[in-house]
Design a protein around this motif. Structure first.
Motif, PDB file in Angstrom:
ATOM      1  N   PRO A   4      52.699  79.444 103.814  1.00  0.00           N
ATOM      2  CA  PRO A   4      53.338  80.646 103.252  1.00  0.00           C
ATOM      3  C   PRO A   4      54.625  80.304 102.516  1.00  0.00           C
ATOM      4  O   PRO A   4      55.354  79.392 102.897  1.00  0.00           O
ATOM      5  N   ILE A   5      54.896  81.046 101.463  1.00  0.00           N
ATOM      6  CA  ILE A   5      56.123  80.874 100.689  1.00  0.00           C
ATOM      7  C   ILE A   5      57.209  81.723 101.326  1.00  0.00           C
ATOM      8  O   ILE A   5      57.040  82.925 101.523  1.00  0.00           O
ATOM      9  N   ALA A   6      58.327  81.116 101.664  1.00  0.00           N
ATOM     10  CA  ALA A   6      59.403  81.819 102.358  1.00  0.00           C
ATOM     11  C   ALA A   6      59.989  82.914 101.472  1.00  0.00           C
ATOM     12  O   ALA A   6      60.200  82.714 100.260  1.00  0.00           O
ATOM     13  N   VAL A   7      60.287  84.065 102.079  1.00  0.00           N
ATOM     14  CA  VAL A   7      60.845  85.176 101.320  1.00  0.00           C
ATOM     15  C   VAL A   7      62.236  84.843 100.791  1.00  0.00           C
ATOM     16  O   VAL A   7      62.687  85.383  99.776  1.00  0.00           O
ATOM     17  N   GLU A   8      62.935  83.912 101.486  1.00  0.00           N
ATOM     18  CA  GLU A   8      64.275  83.522 101.044  1.00  0.00           C
ATOM     19  C   GLU A   8      64.257  82.786  99.710  1.00  0.00           C
ATOM     20  O   GLU A   8      65.312  82.564  99.092  1.00  0.00           O
ATOM     21  N   THR A   9      63.047  82.376  99.269  1.00  0.00           N
ATOM     22  CA  THR A   9      62.923  81.698  97.982  1.00  0.00           C
ATOM     23  C   THR A   9      63.291  82.627  96.824  1.00  0.00           C
ATOM     24  O   THR A   9      63.714  82.183  95.756  1.00  0.00           O
ATOM     25  N   PHE A  10      63.168  83.926  97.042  1.00  0.00           N
ATOM     26  CA  PHE A  10      63.351  84.903  95.965  1.00  0.00           C
ATOM     27  C   PHE A  10      64.736  85.550  96.045  1.00  0.00           C
ATOM     28  O   PHE A  10      65.206  85.889  97.137  1.00  0.00           O
ATOM     29  N   PHE A  11      65.373  85.706  94.900  1.00  0.00           N
ATOM     30  CA  PHE A  11      66.640  86.426  94.816  1.00  0.00           C
ATOM     31  C   PHE A  11      66.787  86.992  93.406  1.00  0.00           C
ATOM     32  O   PHE A  11      66.277  86.435  92.427  1.00  0.00           O
ATOM     33  N   LEU A  12      67.463  88.129  93.304  1.00  0.00           N
ATOM     34  CA  LEU A  12      67.625  88.803  92.025  1.00  0.00           C
ATOM     35  C   LEU A  12      68.839  88.265  91.267  1.00  0.00           C
ATOM     36  O   LEU A  12      69.854  87.910  91.876  1.00  0.00           O
ATOM     37  N   ASP A  13      68.708  88.203  89.966  1.00  0.00           N
ATOM     38  CA  ASP A  13      69.788  87.745  89.095  1.00  0.00           C
ATOM     39  C   ASP A  13      70.412  88.966  88.419  1.00  0.00           C
ATOM     40  O   ASP A  13      69.751  89.636  87.610  1.00  0.00           O
ATOM     41  N   PRO A  14      71.656  89.282  88.735  1.00  0.00           N
ATOM     42  CA  PRO A  14      72.289  90.479  88.128  1.00  0.00           C
ATOM     43  C   PRO A  14      72.352  90.402  86.607  1.00  0.00           C
ATOM     44  O   PRO A  14      72.421  91.444  85.937  1.00  0.00           O
ATOM     45  N   ALA A  15      72.336  89.195  86.052  1.00  0.00           N
ATOM     46  CA  ALA A  15      72.455  89.051  84.594  1.00  0.00           C
ATOM     47  C   ALA A  15      71.109  89.137  83.895  1.00  0.00           C
ATOM     48  O   ALA A  15      71.044  89.034  82.662  1.00  0.00           O
ATOM     49  N   PHE A  16      70.038  89.323  84.649  1.00  0.00           N
ATOM     50  CA  PHE A  16      68.702  89.374  84.041  1.00  0.00           C
ATOM     51  C   PHE A  16      68.568  90.602  83.154  1.00  0.00           C
ATOM     52  O   PHE A  16      68.938  91.725  83.541  1.00  0.00           O
ATOM     53  N   GLU A  17      68.033  90.409  81.959  1.00  0.00           N
ATOM     54  CA  GLU A  17      67.840  91.516  81.019  1.00  0.00           C
ATOM     55  C   GLU A  17      66.392  91.964  81.079  1.00  0.00           C
ATOM     56  O   GLU A  17      65.504  91.311  80.552  1.00  0.00           O
ATOM     57  N   GLY A  18      66.143  93.058  81.739  1.00  0.00           N
ATOM     58  CA  GLY A  18      64.794  93.572  81.904  1.00  0.00           C
ATOM     59  C   GLY A  18      64.700  94.376  83.174  1.00  0.00           C
ATOM     60  O   GLY A  18      65.678  94.542  83.929  1.00  0.00           O
ATOM     61  N   THR A  19      63.531  94.891  83.457  1.00  0.00           N
ATOM     62  CA  THR A  19      63.341  95.724  84.643  1.00  0.00           C
ATOM     63  C   THR A  19      63.206  94.856  85.887  1.00  0.00           C
ATOM     64  O   THR A  19      62.958  93.643  85.814  1.00  0.00           O
ATOM     65  N   LEU A  20      63.332  95.498  87.055  1.00  0.00           N
ATOM     66  CA  LEU A  20      63.151  94.784  88.317  1.00  0.00           C
ATOM     67  C   LEU A  20      61.735  94.236  88.427  1.00  0.00           C
ATOM     68  O   LEU A  20      61.516  93.126  88.923  1.00  0.00           O
ATOM     69  N   GLN A  21      60.768  95.023  87.973  1.00  0.00           N
ATOM     70  CA  GLN A  21      59.380  94.573  88.034  1.00  0.00           C
ATOM     71  C   GLN A  21      59.198  93.309  87.195  1.00  0.00           C
ATOM     72  O   GLN A  21      58.544  92.354  87.633  1.00  0.00           O
ATOM     73  N   GLN A  22      59.780  93.279  86.013  1.00  0.00           N
ATOM     74  CA  GLN A  22      59.668  92.112  85.152  1.00  0.00           C
ATOM     75  C   GLN A  22      60.360  90.887  85.781  1.00  0.00           C
ATOM     76  O   GLN A  22      59.865  89.762  85.671  1.00  0.00           O
ATOM     77  N   GLN A  23      61.492  91.128  86.442  1.00  0.00           N
ATOM     78  CA  GLN A  23      62.199  90.013  87.057  1.00  0.00           C
ATOM     79  C   GLN A  23      61.395  89.409  88.201  1.00  0.00           C
ATOM     80  O   GLN A  23      61.338  88.186  88.366  1.00  0.00           O
ATOM     81  N   ILE A  24      60.742  90.268  88.991  1.00  0.00           N
ATOM     82  CA  ILE A  24      59.913  89.771  90.089  1.00  0.00           C
ATOM     83  C   ILE A  24      58.722  88.988  89.535  1.00  0.00           C
ATOM     84  O   ILE A  24      58.367  87.907  90.041  1.00  0.00           O
ATOM     85  N   GLN A  25      58.103  89.523  88.470  1.00  0.00           N
ATOM     86  CA  GLN A  25      56.992  88.806  87.840  1.00  0.00           C
ATOM     87  C   GLN A  25      57.447  87.434  87.352  1.00  0.00           C
ATOM     88  O   GLN A  25      56.755  86.434  87.532  1.00  0.00           O
ATOM     89  N   GLN A  26      58.616  87.384  86.742  1.00  0.00           N
ATOM     90  CA  GLN A  26      59.126  86.120  86.208  1.00  0.00           C
ATOM     91  C   GLN A  26      59.443  85.135  87.330  1.00  0.00           C
ATOM     92  O   GLN A  26      59.193  83.928  87.194  1.00  0.00           O
ATOM     93  N   MET A  27      59.974  85.625  88.452  1.00  0.00           N
ATOM     94  CA  MET A  27      60.276  84.734  89.584  1.00  0.00           C
ATOM     95  C   MET A  27      59.006  84.070  90.101  1.00  0.00           C
ATOM     96  O   MET A  27      58.963  82.869  90.351  1.00  0.00           O
ATOM     97  N   VAL A  28      57.940  84.868  90.274  1.00  0.00           N
ATOM     98  CA  VAL A  28      56.693  84.335  90.807  1.00  0.00           C
ATOM     99  C   VAL A  28      56.029  83.407  89.790  1.00  0.00           C
ATOM    100  O   VAL A  28      55.623  82.281  90.122  1.00  0.00           O
ATOM    101  N   ALA A  29      55.929  83.858  88.538  1.00  0.00           N
ATOM    102  CA  ALA A  29      55.299  83.025  87.513  1.00  0.00           C
ATOM    103  C   ALA A  29      56.085  81.737  87.295  1.00  0.00           C
ATOM    104  O   ALA A  29      55.507  80.656  87.128  1.00  0.00           O
ATOM    105  N   GLY A  30      57.428  81.835  87.331  1.00  0.00           N
ATOM    106  CA  GLY A  30      58.246  80.632  87.168  1.00  0.00           C
ATOM    107  C   GLY A  30      58.035  79.636  88.301  1.00  0.00           C
ATOM    108  O   GLY A  30      58.012  78.426  88.076  1.00  0.00           O
ATOM    109  N   GLY A  31      57.884  80.157  89.537  1.00  0.00           N
ATOM    110  CA  GLY A  31      57.619  79.269  90.671  1.00  0.00           C
ATOM    111  C   GLY A  31      56.290  78.541  90.524  1.00  0.00           C
ATOM    112  O   GLY A  31      56.167  77.369  90.878  1.00  0.00           O
ATOM    113  N   ILE A  32      55.291  79.244  89.991  1.00  0.00           N
ATOM    114  CA  ILE A  32      53.973  78.625  89.802  1.00  0.00           C
ATOM    115  C   ILE A  32      54.024  77.597  88.671  1.00  0.00           C
ATOM    116  O   ILE A  32      53.518  76.482  88.807  1.00  0.00           O
ATOM    117  N   LEU A  33      54.651  77.957  87.568  1.00  0.00           N
ATOM    118  CA  LEU A  33      54.714  77.058  86.418  1.00  0.00           C
ATOM    119  C   LEU A  33      55.586  75.833  86.674  1.00  0.00           C
ATOM    120  O   LEU A  33      55.418  74.803  86.029  1.00  0.00           O
TER     121      LEU A  33
END
Length: 492
Positions: free
Chosen positions: A2-31
């Protein structure tokens, strides 16, 4: 996994919606290769709570990633990285942002020296004539396991968990002092013994304590590659001394020498054994020119032909010899346990240096080894190794004589290897590459020799890692490759 939940954190400077930021975090981890196919992501509820967002936001992000084949779901068991997810780009591309000029940033270089190559997957080769690897058919795994379990018990809890500062396991020290060293004629008290992480660590500690940039160290040539690296790191003046059929010649040691490093019982790699007369001559020379001797007695237990000669340390009346022993050859190399025996002032400094660098060898390994030795399993193992090695040596002698392979050096009391000489014109480095493609592993001699006098005719054959039935066909393949190499030279 399992991937630890602590791996994920929000970036206040991110330009976009929360949904887009979560998608980018997961896709970035895979890529990036951090998240791998089959690994389970945190549940939408758990990730939403961790990030402080609504659960529907996480669910929508996961669903978008599923539609792009980054994720897959398995009913109620959750979300997983999909096997169809895009593969991460090459590592060199991902590291392209490194702007440090490491050619200038690195103050001291430790890489670049020629070392002995031992494939990690050496067991898959049919004919591994490799030195120093453990033969699983000979090692007493059952009793080692029992000793390890015993060392995990409540009685030994402190030896396992406590920071021992600069102290060693008292049971292991006692066995070395009362059993191991007396076999070599050496008497030492606990303050004259230090446990090390193998013989190489013992050599490094010794060099660091005894040598400076203004001092001179002499060592054998050819020699164990590690000692050349260690002496280069100490930045001392280094003098390679050519060995002969009896090992290190004392009369070739310059008078300005401060420390001599030698392997008198089983010279590495020629397997020469220093005669008793030469040992006395070396000690006399040390007394006359006031230098110290570091005796690496790494393989004395493998004496199955006749008893080994007395250790230099046992003949030393002036306290000039520092003795190094190891359990790597008689137990297994991955154990990384060795020991130093020398005068108390030297051991005190070596202990302080070891404490500053790595505190002490792991307590559990020390206590496990202490039980294995003190309960008699070690002596039984050594006896079994000697019997097996004697049988393998007999087969090796017969096979090499049959195929005309030339032995350049072999230990007079046993050991586990031969130093070999190839015919003129045969490059043993190329020979090793040819044989490796035929599932045969040998050790070319270039790593043991000084660069200025490096010879490509020599190679080492060991019989510690190869079973008896494999020896004869393996030697036959070596002889065949040798003939092909000679024919290639002649035709050229």
């Amino acid at each position: 996994m399992p991937i630890a939940v602590e791996t994920f954190f929000l970036d206040p400077a991110f330009e976009g919606t929360l949904q887009q930021q979560i998608q980018q975090m997961v896709a970035g981890g895979i890529l990036s290769g951090r998240f791998r196919p089959g690994e389970k992501l945190p549940s939408s509820r758990k990730l939403a709570h961790h990030l402080g967002v609504s659960r529907i936001t996480v669910t929508l992000a996961y669903n978008e990633l599923m539609s792009d084949d980054y994720l897959t779901s398995a009913g109620r068991s959750g979300y997983y990285v999909s096997d169809k997810a895009p593969e991460p780009p090459e590592l060199t591309q991902r590291m392209s942002g490194d702007t440090v000029d490491w050619s200038r940033a690195i103050g001291t270089r430790f890489s670049g020296g020629i070392q002995i190559e031992k494939p990690v997957d050496w067991r898959r080769y049919k004919y591994p004539f490799l030195y120093g690897q453990v033969d699983p058919t000979l090692f007493d795994r059952q009793n080692w396991r029992l000793c390890a379990v015993r060392a995990l018990g409540q009685r030994d809890f402190d030896s396992l968990t406590a920071d021992q500062m600069d102290r060693d396991d008292p049971q292991l020290l006692e066995f070395i002092a009362r059993n191991t060293l007396p076999r070599r004629g050496i008497l030492a008290s606990p303050d004259e013994i230090l446990i090390t992480i193998g013989a190489q660590n013992a050599l490094w500690l010794t060099a660091q304590v005894l040598l400076t940039q203004r001092r001179t160290a002499a060592h054998e040539d050819p020699s164990y590659p590690g000692i050349r690296s260690i002496l280069r790191q100490s930045r001392c003046h280094r003098l390679p001394i050519p060995v002969d059929a009896d090992g290190l010649p004392p009369d070739l040691i310059p008078p300005e020498t401060d420390v001599v490093f030698t392997t008198p019982s089983h010279q590495c790699p020629t397997a020469a054994t220093m005669p008793l007369e030469r040992r006395h001559a070396l000690l006399d020379r040390a007394r006359k020119d006031d230098f110290l001797i570091v005796e690496d007695d790494y393989e004395f237990e493998m004496s199955f032909l006749r008893p080994p000669s007395p250790a230099l340390k046992s003949l030393d009346e002036d306290g000039r010899v520092i003795y190094i022993g190891s359990f790597s050859k008689s137990l297994f190399p991955g154990l990384r346990l060795g020991y130093l025996a020398g005068p108390a002032p030297f051991i005190r400094e070596a202990r302080a240096l070891r404490s500053a660098v790595l505190r002490h060898p792991p307590g559990h390994m020390q206590r496990t080894a202490a039980y294995f030795l003190s309960l008699g399993h070690y002596d039984a193992l050594v006896k079994r190794l000697r019997t097996a090695f004697q049988d393998r040596r007999r087969i090796m002698d017969k096979a090499m004589a049959q195929h005309g392979l030339e032995i350049a050096g072999a230990g007079t009391f046993g050991g586990s290897s031969y130093w070999m000489r190839a015919p003129d014109g045969v490059d043993t480095k190329q020979l090793a590459e040819t044989l490796r493609a035929r599932s045969v592993l040998i050790e070319p001699g270039e790593a043991f020799c000084e660069r200025t006098a490096r010879t490509y005719r020599h190679y080492r054959l060991a019989y510690s890692s190869i079973t008896a039935p494999q020896i004869a066909p393996g030697v036959a393949l070596i002889a065949q490759a040798m003939e092909e190499a000679q024919a290639g030279v002649i035709h050229a």
